[in-house]
Design an enzyme around this catalytic site. Structure first.
Site, PDB file in Angstrom:
ATOM      1  N   ASN A 643       0.923  -1.224  -0.351  1.00 50.10           N
ATOM      2  CA  ASN A 643      -0.198  -0.589   0.021  1.00 50.10           C
ATOM      3  C   ASN A 643       0.487   1.328   0.033  1.00 50.10           C
ATOM      4  O   ASN A 643       1.580   1.832   1.077  1.00 50.10           O
ATOM      5  CB  ASN A 643      -0.910  -0.452   1.190  1.00 50.10           C
ATOM      6  CG  ASN A 643      -1.500   0.923   0.916  1.00 50.10           C
ATOM      7  OD1 ASN A 643      -1.687   2.397   1.253  1.00 50.10           O
ATOM      8  ND2 ASN A 643      -2.912   1.391   1.506  1.00 50.10           N
ATOM      9  N   GLY A 716       9.487  -0.642   8.046  1.00 49.60           N
ATOM     10  CA  GLY A 716       8.918   0.384   9.337  1.00 49.60           C
ATOM     11  C   GLY A 716      10.126   1.262  10.150  1.00 49.60           C
ATOM     12  O   GLY A 716      10.183   2.039  10.553  1.00 49.60           O
ATOM     13  N   GLU A 717      10.821   0.368   9.633  1.00 48.58           N
ATOM     14  CA  GLU A 717      11.977   1.592  10.810  1.00 48.58           C
ATOM     15  C   GLU A 717      13.751   1.981   9.816  1.00 48.58           C
ATOM     16  O   GLU A 717      14.838   2.646   9.508  1.00 48.58           O
ATOM     17  CB  GLU A 717      12.670   0.181  11.042  1.00 48.58           C
ATOM     18  CG  GLU A 717      12.143  -0.496  12.332  1.00 48.58           C
ATOM     19  CD  GLU A 717      12.679  -2.267  13.047  1.00 48.58           C
ATOM     20  OE1 GLU A 717      13.449  -1.974  13.920  1.00 48.58           O
ATOM     21  OE2 GLU A 717      11.835  -2.412  12.657  1.00 48.58           O
TER      22      GLU A 717
END
Lengths: 754, 352
Positions: A643, A716-717
């Site tokens: 997404n 995410g990181e």
């Protein structure tokens, strides 16, 4: 737990697969209208409020607590101390695996860090519990606190990060340095950083005999359940944890923390449901943090601008009672080609809570030092820092020699540079000014983060009406798992998103692993997708064996699932809907199961990492030192994008943390007491909206056939890495001053008086 | 819970009577007091809520041309009052550089004048603090004191006054109207805040029961409207207290400075008026050398109280910049980033 109040009808128009669509968060309306129920919003009947009393010393023992004063306060029901705390089946100091961390659960009167829980006051109201905690007026036998990276004797830890070796070397670093024509030897310092998720750790716990019902935010429901089961001697099936929403996790909710367990203990003590929510300042101790580091980097470069040696030595701090060692130097394993690489770690044990995972643990801390040092090396060679990075591009993983499963970093460099306008950058520092006379600087940093996979399970059901139900106990920390995983679930069942119900965030669902290591979409997503495929395979089996079906005899391989129908691959006009197949078979539903895990064969063959390039512009007031990061462009390649809207949001958040790392964030620790003196959101500075002027994330196409069947790496990181160094390098380019202690402060870049 | 009396008088005399008892505290929006109560630094026996007293929330033009601002006027409302912002632009800029939009919408003028220091050791009930517990010592003195005072401090206390608002106010000779047990009186804002000396627990000249009912700006303060700025250095672009700040106001006549006003924030336990610097500027033509001389005069008595020597030179530089910005003229519109060096209009000096 299902997101029952989510509108099942989607306003989105779908084009092709669900994966790849930039859908908005399905839980967005709930959140902006206040209807999303977070842990602390739960108020079961008869619930009491628990408030922690925490230590105001960093080391010593609690001599006394005025329990009587607290208990006689109106509304206080009970006070839990080391004397009356309900018995546990397991010593909280026991450690049977590296992912089990020691907890402070009032097991004795010792104080081993500031803000350690020393008692819990349970009352009819939050106010009464708060006052009761104040009335405890603890008396201590204090011992001198060991503070900072020089506060104790240094040693080589047995392992760093999640069990990695503390020292790794390839080639002869000293020989490489000797052979170099340019050498960098620089030491960088990063501060302690503390978790400040918007939602503090909170728990509502209710016992019913030997059954336990819990609302608490968790990034790892199955692990949390297992930990609680072990501590209380319960069967995991008797524990139900609900965690539909987290107000941010960032690693601090990956493992259940001591204060959360204290909430469960308090409920057991009083025999009523109990809510316990950490106060903001109580976050600075018992729930993990990013430890300080001091990192020395030595880099040798030959006459061609190629590395001859890279030596990265990190010193960090851990608690006196447990082992977590920030693997700051390990970032040097993967990024830049060098015939000789050495990384090593040393540590001190000081009087702090055990440091733990904090967004890009190790990578973020190491990245700002490595990217600064690479920049210094480029400058020493008179080379453009981007060209220097490209010249030292790692075609294979430097430390292991393994090929990368995929690596579109070159494209990231190119697309990011193009978008940023890097080609106009003057080589020398302190050359650019804006129309108002501010110094302008441009910096670059390389971003990287490993593409990990853990174990997860999922269940997919095709219902009689042809719709789907997909279940996995996944975790939405705010990153958008409710949406992205539902997209994968819908594609797994070859249904439109509107046609499936997706359940997550509850421990009675299949174990979705842990939402950490940037691996949740890959891990839970693969299990979910496989479960869908399994359900469809079972459905196909029914159809192809049934001679009444138009698909009879096609064989599994001859079918394709699309839009709720199975079709013959060679003749799509021959098809049958899921509902028709189930109806003829007389089945109410059909269930598929899926599991995911890393593929050891692929892992031993390939190095798997996401990559990116972050470009930053800063402006600096030459007289006053005020610094502002005015423009950020990040280009990232992390495999397949489920997404793009959510992925961009992850990159933005990461890059903003990078700005924070470079310019803002720091726990100010009293050098004598070891206590954090800015434990609140007013004084623990992270960027505000006005600090982030322009931010852009480019999604660089990357196909990875090896990481997993979906081709998904994590996002995410990685945004924190690269960005912090890019900002720091931009400050150097603006001012000509190389600041090696972070965050960079205004006095660090003041032009000397004269 | 910790119980206390809560009274809500509807007139000023009732409020004064209610608050004269020991252990009383006035409550307006509570943006500071409630924080202090939550951490246990303030434990009043009685809160006297003044927000229901009529008439304290007005901004009035006085017959002599001055402006009277009721104590309950909100920071944001005052900053956005067109007449006020036109007459006293540096004050409006200071107001809008302070705290966050949410806090400015709640906080009141009177409360802003009486903000407590933000010293971490004052805020922490477990540290020694002579201000909080007289005679207990000062843990800031040899502690983490990078942002502490460089002027007017004593070994008993090195905290700084946190207000932005007060800095231009003190430069413009604002004064406060106080209602007390013996009636109404006026004192200059400069006399309201006290330096620590040996009694850091005594922060203001207010007596028990004293209520600030209004703030007044004299008509003559408006002569600086065309050349007035507030400048603030901070560790992020919004929602941070000043590392150092300065308000500069000039009355220009034929290209020369007729009179100057200068005050510093973030350097002392009170907003710091730099009168010697002001005098050095009178009659001079604006210029870097003159401004630098003024800055030297303003910081002549400065000395570090800890790891904060850099603040002295930084304060000199912000004085120079604030004066240069003021000389260049007040911008027609309030800058988008009030008080920030990055708000500067073209023409300002930025060369080191």
């Amino acid at each position: 737990m299902t997101l029952e109040i989510l509108p099942q009808a989607s306003p989105h128009i779908r084009h092709g697969s669900n994966i790849g669509q930039p859908l908005t968060r399905r839980d967005g309306v709930l959140k902006v209208t206040g209807r999303a129920r977070y842990a602390a919003d739960n108020h079961p009947p008869g619930m009491l409020y628990a408030v922690l009393a925490v230590s105001s010393i960093a080391r010593g023992r609690v001599k006394s607590l005025n329990v009587e004063a607290a208990k006689s306060h109106k509304g206080v029901v009970d006070v839990m101390t080391s004397v009356n705390r309900p018995k546990l089946a397991q010593d909280p100091d026991e450690k049977s695996n590296p992912f089990m961390f020691r907890l402070d659960l009032l097991q004795n009167d010792r104080v081993r860090y500031a803000n350690q829980p020393i008692a819990v006051v349970i009352a009819e109201s939050l106010e009464a519990a708060t006052e009761g905690a104040a009335l405890l007026a603890p008396q201590y036998e204090a011992e001198p606190a060991r503070v900072g990276l020089d506060g104790a004797e240094s040693f080589v830890p047995p392992g760093v990060g999640v069990g990695g070796p503390a020292e790794i070397r390839k080639g002869d670093v000293e020989a490489g340095l000797d052979a170099a024509t340019k050498r960098i030897d620089a030491t960088y310092e990063t501060p302690s950083q503390y978790h400040n998720a918007m939602e503090p750790h909170a728990i509502v716990a209710a016992w019913d005999g030997d059954r336990l019902s819990i609302d608490t935010p968790s990034q790892g429901l199955a692990m949390a359940r297992g930990r609680i089961a072990g501590l209380f001697g319960l069967s995991p099936e008797n524990i139900h944890i609900r965690s539909p929403f987290l107000g941010g996790g960032f690693g601090s909710k990956g493992l259940i923390s001591g204060p959360q367990i204290l909430g469960v203990l308090a409920a057991k003590l009083v025999g009523r449901p109990v809510k316990l929510v950490l106060r903001r300042d109580q976050m600075y101790g018992p729930v993990g943090h990013r430890p300080p580091t001091r990192q020395r980097l030595r880099i040798g470069v030959d006459g061609e601008g190629r590395l001859t040696a890279l030596d990265h030595r990190a010193k960090t701090a851990s608690s006196t009672f447990d082992d977590f060692f920030e693997a700051a130097a390990d970032i040097s394993h993967t990024l830049y080609a060098s015939p000789a690489i050495a990384t090593s770690h040393e540590a001190v044990r000081i009087d702090i809570g055990t440091p733990l995972f904090m967004r890009a643990p190790g990578e973020a801390t190491g990245s700002i030092a490595l990217e600064s040092a690479i920049d210094e090396a480029a400058a020493a060679c008179g080379l453009d820092p981007l060209a220097f990075r490209v010249r030292n591009y790692a075609e294979v993983e430097p430390i292991s020699g393994k090929p990368f499963s995929s690596k579109a970093l070159r494209e990231c460099y190119a697309q990011g540079a193009e978008r940023f306008g890097w080609a106009r950058r003057p080589l020398a520092p302190r050359q650019m000014r804006d129309k108002d006379g501010f110094l302008v600087g441009w910096g670059v940093g390389t971003a990287t983060f490993p593409a990990l996979m853990f174990h997860a399970e999922a269940r997919a059901i095709i219902r009689r009406d042809g719709t789907g139900l997909v279940e996995s106990g996944a975790h939405d920390m705010g990153q958008g798992a409710w949406t992205a995983l539902a997209q994968i679930a819908a594609d797994g069942l070859a249904l439109d998103l509107d046609q499936i119900e997706f359940r997550a965030g509850s421990s009675d669902l299949p174990d979705a692993g842990i939402a950490g290591g940037s691996a949740h979409t890959a891990t839970a997503g693969m299990a979910i997708h496989s479960a869908g495929a399994d359900a469809i395979a079972k459905l196909a089996e029914l159809a192809t064996r049934d001679e009444r079906s138009p698909l009879y005899g096609a064989g599994n391989a001859g079918l394709v699932a699309r839009n709720g129908r199975l079709r013959r691959r060679d003749d799509e006009s021959r098809s049958e809907s899921y509902a028709e197949i189930l109806a003829r078979a007389g089945l109410g539903e059909i269930e598929g199961r899926g599991a995911s895990a890393a593929d050891p064969a692929a892992q031993s063959t390939y190095a798997m990492h996401a990559h990116g390039a972050v470009f930053a512009e800063v402006k600096v007031d030459p007289d006053l030192g005020q610094i502002r990061a005015t423009r950020l462009v990040g280009a990232f390649a992390a495999g397949r994008v489920i997404n793009p809207r959510l992925v961009r949001s992850q990159y933005h958040g990461g890059m903003i943390w990078g700005v924070s790392f470079a310019l803002n964030e720091q726990a100010i620790i009293d050098r004598r007491s070891g206590r954090v003196m800015n434990a609140d959101l007013a004084e623990y500075h992270v960027p505000v909206n006005a600090d982030i002027v322009s931010i852009e994330a480019l999604l660089v196409h990357e196909d990875d056939p090896y990481v997993n069947a979906l081709g998904v790496k994590g996002v995410g990181e990685i945004g924190v890495t690269g960005a912090a160094g890019a900002v720091a390098n931009a400050v150097w380019h603006a001012t000509g001053m190389r600041v090696r202690r972070f965050p960079i402060k205004l006095e660090d870049v003041l032009t000397p008086a004269g | 819970m910790n119980t206390f009396d809560y009274v809500r008088p509807s007139t000023v005399p009732d409020a004064v009577a209610a608050a004269a008892a020991p252990g009383s505290a006035y409550l307006a929006s509570g943006t500071n007091l409630l924080d202090l109560m939550k951490v246990g630094v303030a434990r009043p026996d009685r809160l006297v809520d003044i927000t229901h007293i009529a008439g304290l929330d007005r901004i009035e033009r006085l017959p002599d041309g001055g402006l009277r601002i009721g104590a309950l006027v909100r920071n944001a409302d005052l900053a956005h009052d067109p007449d006020f912002a036109r007459s006293y632009p540096a004050v409006a800029e200071a107001l809008l550089s302070g705290a966050s939009a949410q806090l400015r919408n709640a906080a009141t003028i009177g409360g802003n004048l009486l903000q407590r220091p933000r010293c971490a050791y004052f805020y922490d009930p477990f540290s020694a603090c002579n201000k909080r517990a007289p005679g207990s010592g000062c843990d800031a003195l040899h502690g983490e004191n990078r942002l502490h005072a460089v002027l007017g401090w004593s070994p008993s206390c090195i905290a700084v006054h946190p207000s932005d608002f007060c800095v231009p106010l003190i430069a413009l000779d604002a004064f406060v109207e106080i209602e007390g047990r013996n009636g109404r009186r006026e004192i200059s804002l400069d006399a309201l805040h006290l330096l620590p000396g040996d009694t850091p627990e005594r922060e203001t000249a207010l007596e028990p029961g004293d209520l600030i009912v209004a703030l007044r700006l004299p008509a003559r303060a408006a002569v600086f409207a065309g050349h007035a700025r507030y400048l603030k250095l901070r560790e992020r672009t919004s929602y941070a207290f000043a590392v150092v700040s300065a308000a500069a106001a000039l009355e220009m006549e034929d290209g020369a400075i007729r009179q100057a006003r200068l005050a510093l924030g973030g350097v002392a336990a009170k907003p710091w008026r730099a009168r010697a610097a002001e005098e050095s500027l009178a009659g001079e033509r604006p210029g870097e050398a003159i401004f630098r001389r003024a800055a030297e005069a303003a910081l002549a008595d400065a000395k570090p109280s800890g790891d904060n020597a850099f603040k002295i030179e930084l304060a000199r530089r912000i004085v120079v910049r604030a004066l240069a910005l003021a000389a260049a003229g007040t911008p027609a519109r309030l800058p988008a980033l009030p008080g920030s060096p990055f708000s500067s209009a073209p023409g300002a000096l930025h060369d080191a």
